[in-house]
Motif scaffolding. Structure first.
Motif, PDB file in Angstrom:
ATOM      1  N   MET A   1      53.410  45.280  76.392  1.00 56.04           N
ATOM      2  CA  MET A   1      54.188  45.561  75.214  1.00 56.04           C
ATOM      3  C   MET A   1      53.223  45.085  74.104  1.00 56.04           C
ATOM      4  O   MET A   1      52.862  43.839  74.026  1.00 56.04           O
ATOM      5  CB  MET A   1      55.815  45.289  74.913  1.00 56.04           C
ATOM      6  N   GLY A   2      52.917  45.727  73.037  1.00 59.39           N
ATOM      7  CA  GLY A   2      52.014  45.171  71.886  1.00 59.39           C
ATOM      8  C   GLY A   2      52.696  44.401  70.950  1.00 59.39           C
ATOM      9  O   GLY A   2      54.222  44.229  71.088  1.00 59.39           O
ATOM     10  N   ARG A   3      52.169  43.788  69.819  1.00 54.13           N
ATOM     11  CA  ARG A   3      52.605  43.015  68.933  1.00 54.13           C
ATOM     12  C   ARG A   3      53.446  43.809  67.992  1.00 54.13           C
ATOM     13  O   ARG A   3      53.240  44.934  67.508  1.00 54.13           O
ATOM     14  CB  ARG A   3      51.434  42.126  68.271  1.00 54.13           C
ATOM     15  N   LEU A   4      54.820  43.341  67.719  1.00 54.77           N
ATOM     16  CA  LEU A   4      55.631  43.903  66.687  1.00 54.77           C
ATOM     17  C   LEU A   4      55.143  43.669  65.253  1.00 54.77           C
ATOM     18  O   LEU A   4      54.711  42.395  64.986  1.00 54.77           O
ATOM     19  CB  LEU A   4      56.952  43.214  66.954  1.00 54.77           C
ATOM     20  N   VAL A   5      55.467  44.671  64.507  1.00 55.60           N
ATOM     21  CA  VAL A   5      54.663  44.688  63.257  1.00 55.60           C
ATOM     22  C   VAL A   5      56.025  44.004  62.191  1.00 55.60           C
ATOM     23  O   VAL A   5      57.020  44.779  62.061  1.00 55.60           O
ATOM     24  CB  VAL A   5      54.216  45.785  62.602  1.00 55.60           C
ATOM     25  N   PRO A   6      55.861  42.724  61.609  1.00 54.54           N
ATOM     26  CA  PRO A   6      56.983  42.150  60.982  1.00 54.54           C
ATOM     27  C   PRO A   6      57.392  42.992  59.778  1.00 54.54           C
ATOM     28  O   PRO A   6      58.772  43.255  59.586  1.00 54.54           O
ATOM     29  CB  PRO A   6      56.400  40.913  60.297  1.00 54.54           C
ATOM     30  N   ALA A   7      56.506  43.713  58.949  1.00 57.94           N
ATOM     31  CA  ALA A   7      56.959  44.453  57.822  1.00 57.94           C
ATOM     32  C   ALA A   7      57.820  45.798  58.401  1.00 57.94           C
ATOM     33  O   ALA A   7      58.859  45.808  57.562  1.00 57.94           O
ATOM     34  CB  ALA A   7      55.773  44.873  56.901  1.00 57.94           C
ATOM     35  N   VAL A   8      57.390  46.391  59.539  1.00 59.79           N
ATOM     36  CA  VAL A   8      58.174  47.361  59.883  1.00 59.79           C
ATOM     37  C   VAL A   8      59.654  47.051  60.690  1.00 59.79           C
ATOM     38  O   VAL A   8      60.671  47.740  60.318  1.00 59.79           O
ATOM     39  CB  VAL A   8      57.235  48.145  61.129  1.00 59.79           C
ATOM     40  N   THR A   9      59.468  45.917  61.242  1.00 64.49           N
ATOM     41  CA  THR A   9      60.807  45.229  61.630  1.00 64.49           C
ATOM     42  C   THR A   9      61.870  45.140  60.702  1.00 64.49           C
ATOM     43  O   THR A   9      62.978  45.344  61.069  1.00 64.49           O
ATOM     44  CB  THR A   9      60.506  44.242  62.618  1.00 64.49           C
ATOM     45  N   ARG A  10      61.216  44.361  59.730  1.00 65.20           N
ATOM     46  CA  ARG A  10      62.299  44.185  58.326  1.00 65.20           C
ATOM     47  C   ARG A  10      62.760  45.467  57.682  1.00 65.20           C
ATOM     48  O   ARG A  10      63.775  45.424  57.427  1.00 65.20           O
ATOM     49  CB  ARG A  10      61.457  43.306  57.476  1.00 65.20           C
ATOM     50  N   ALA A  11      61.844  46.398  57.733  1.00 64.80           N
ATOM     51  CA  ALA A  11      62.311  47.477  57.032  1.00 64.80           C
ATOM     52  C   ALA A  11      63.336  48.352  58.007  1.00 64.80           C
ATOM     53  O   ALA A  11      64.421  48.800  57.670  1.00 64.80           O
ATOM     54  CB  ALA A  11      61.267  48.629  56.852  1.00 64.80           C
ATOM     55  N   LEU A  12      63.075  48.308  59.318  1.00 65.66           N
ATOM     56  CA  LEU A  12      64.114  48.815  60.288  1.00 65.66           C
ATOM     57  C   LEU A  12      65.513  48.055  60.348  1.00 65.66           C
ATOM     58  O   LEU A  12      66.641  48.512  60.132  1.00 65.66           O
ATOM     59  CB  LEU A  12      63.774  49.161  61.670  1.00 65.66           C
ATOM     60  N   ASP A  13      65.601  46.839  60.185  1.00 72.36           N
ATOM     61  CA  ASP A  13      66.721  45.631  59.877  1.00 72.36           C
ATOM     62  C   ASP A  13      67.340  46.392  58.880  1.00 72.36           C
ATOM     63  O   ASP A  13      68.645  46.279  58.938  1.00 72.36           O
ATOM     64  CB  ASP A  13      66.182  44.588  59.882  1.00 72.36           C
ATOM     65  N   ILE A  14      66.726  46.615  57.698  1.00 70.43           N
ATOM     66  CA  ILE A  14      67.277  47.317  56.519  1.00 70.43           C
ATOM     67  C   ILE A  14      68.337  48.265  57.014  1.00 70.43           C
ATOM     68  O   ILE A  14      69.373  48.479  56.189  1.00 70.43           O
ATOM     69  CB  ILE A  14      66.376  46.947  55.193  1.00 70.43           C
ATOM     70  N   LEU A  15      67.335  49.427  57.196  1.00 70.60           N
ATOM     71  CA  LEU A  15      68.081  50.741  57.373  1.00 70.60           C
ATOM     72  C   LEU A  15      69.267  50.476  58.434  1.00 70.60           C
ATOM     73  O   LEU A  15      70.072  51.148  58.254  1.00 70.60           O
ATOM     74  CB  LEU A  15      67.021  51.664  58.252  1.00 70.60           C
ATOM     75  N   GLU A  16      69.060  49.675  59.323  1.00 73.44           N
ATOM     76  CA  GLU A  16      70.338  49.573  60.408  1.00 73.44           C
ATOM     77  C   GLU A  16      71.437  48.947  59.786  1.00 73.44           C
ATOM     78  O   GLU A  16      72.471  49.178  60.342  1.00 73.44           O
ATOM     79  CB  GLU A  16      69.877  48.591  61.573  1.00 73.44           C
ATOM     80  N   LEU A  17      71.309  48.272  58.691  1.00 69.04           N
ATOM     81  CA  LEU A  17      72.547  47.502  57.903  1.00 69.04           C
ATOM     82  C   LEU A  17      73.315  48.779  57.525  1.00 69.04           C
ATOM     83  O   LEU A  17      74.701  48.431  57.160  1.00 69.04           O
ATOM     84  CB  LEU A  17      71.898  46.827  56.708  1.00 69.04           C
ATOM     85  N   PHE A  18      72.831  49.787  57.076  1.00 68.28           N
ATOM     86  CA  PHE A  18      73.624  50.952  56.481  1.00 68.28           C
ATOM     87  C   PHE A  18      74.448  51.693  57.492  1.00 68.28           C
ATOM     88  O   PHE A  18      75.242  52.701  57.049  1.00 68.28           O
ATOM     89  CB  PHE A  18      72.604  51.881  55.809  1.00 68.28           C
ATOM     90  N   LEU A  19      74.349  51.238  58.629  1.00 68.08           N
ATOM     91  CA  LEU A  19      75.347  51.749  59.787  1.00 68.08           C
ATOM     92  C   LEU A  19      76.816  51.230  59.870  1.00 68.08           C
ATOM     93  O   LEU A  19      77.558  51.812  60.577  1.00 68.08           O
ATOM     94  CB  LEU A  19      74.528  51.654  61.344  1.00 68.08           C
ATOM     95  N   GLU A  20      76.873  50.114  59.053  1.00 67.76           N
ATOM     96  CA  GLU A  20      78.091  49.306  58.911  1.00 67.76           C
ATOM     97  C   GLU A  20      78.866  49.518  57.636  1.00 67.76           C
ATOM     98  O   GLU A  20      78.182  50.046  56.743  1.00 67.76           O
ATOM     99  CB  GLU A  20      77.759  47.832  59.301  1.00 67.76           C
ATOM    100  N   GLY A  21      80.118  49.168  57.716  1.00 65.79           N
ATOM    101  CA  GLY A  21      80.915  49.335  56.545  1.00 65.79           C
ATOM    102  C   GLY A  21      80.925  50.760  55.714  1.00 65.79           C
ATOM    103  O   GLY A  21      81.012  51.804  56.540  1.00 65.79           O
ATOM    104  N   ASP A  22      80.813  50.917  54.532  1.00 64.89           N
ATOM    105  CA  ASP A  22      80.841  52.324  53.895  1.00 64.89           C
ATOM    106  C   ASP A  22      79.416  52.842  53.900  1.00 64.89           C
ATOM    107  O   ASP A  22      79.494  54.041  53.035  1.00 64.89           O
ATOM    108  CB  ASP A  22      81.570  52.087  52.487  1.00 64.89           C
TER     109      ASP A  22
END
Length: 258
Positions: A1-22
């Motif tokens: 498996m290749g190296r994960l790109v930190p900026a992409v990981t952070r962006a996806l982390d932010i998007l996944e926050l919107f799956l919770e709450g309202d």
């Protein structure tokens, strides 16, 4: 498996926050939840908004929700899903756990059609096949699917079917008895049938939901009576529910019920 790109990981982390709450968040809330620097969050949110992955919430200054681009990606993913293929894979996983026959079925009129099936490894097992059609009221998958119908639609299907055929001496043939049985299925969230489609087999089934929360299929585990008892029923009911839940997740279900 290749190296994960930190900026992409952070962006996806932010998007996944919107799956919770309202489904709405402000930049300070994102900062608190991700523990990222405020400037980093600002840059990422600005970029995601510029690409329509996030959009401002009307009338709520500083708050964001998921944008149309996420919907487009989700829709394309949903288009590629194959209920039969996903069902076959989950059925195989469930069968490997319990060593019994597992089916996934859909409803058509007042019949069920098996779209996926994995056989038990035991010499004594239920004999069936994918593509087979059976009266819904005689099977656990069918009861599960009928129980999910709106009351008026259920009544229409029963009336149009006319006589409820019997497959065994234990099959339900009275419409009122069927309605009573389906009410019990709704209350429990699990359907069970004892010798109603096969005099030597009992089955337990759970509902499979799509991304809208609608019941689109049911997953069942079938067991010869020689291996059936109350304890085994409870174990298999839990396993069927777990398998059906896994298949539902694969179909985009996130917990809502319609």
């Amino acid at each position: 498996m290749g190296r994960l790109v930190p900026a992409v990981t952070r962006a996806l982390d932010i998007l996944e926050l919107f799956l919770e709450g309202d489904g709405t968040l402000s930049a300070p809330e994102i900062t608190r939840k991700t523990q990222l620097p405020r400037t980093t969050v600002h840059e990422l949110v600005t970029t995601l908004a510029a690409r329509s992955y996030l959009v401002p919430v009307p009338g709520q200054s500083g708050r964001y929700r998921l944008g149309v681009r996420t919907y487009q990606l989700g829709s394309r993913y949903a288009e590629q899903l194959d209920l039969a293929a996903e069902g076959q894979q989950v059925a195989r996983e469930v069968a490997e756990t319990c060593d019994e026959t597992v089916h996934v079925a859909i409803l058509e009129d007042l019949d069920v059609i098996y779209i996926a099936k994995v056989d038990s490894v035991h010499a004594v097992r239920m004999v069936s096949a994918a593509g087979r059609r059976l009266p819904a009221h005689c099977t656990s998958v069918g009861k599960m699917l009928l129980a999910a119908l709106p009351a008026d639609e259920l009544d229409t299907r029963i009336e149009e079917a006319g006589e409820l055929v019997a497959m065994t001496h234990d099959s339900i043939t009275d419409p009122e008895a069927l309605r009573s049985a389906l009410a019990a299925v709704r209350e429990r969230g699990i359907a069970v049938e004892h010798r109603e489609s096969n005099p030597d087999v009992s089955c337990v089934a759970a509902p499979v939901r799509d991304g809208t929360g609608r019941v689109v299929a049911a997953l069942s585990i079938s067991v010869p009576m020689i291996r059936w008892n109350e304890e085994r029923e409870a174990e298999l009911a839990e396993l069927a529910a777990k398998g059906a839940s896994e298949l539902s997740v694969r179909l985009g279900h996130r917990g809502g019920v319609r």
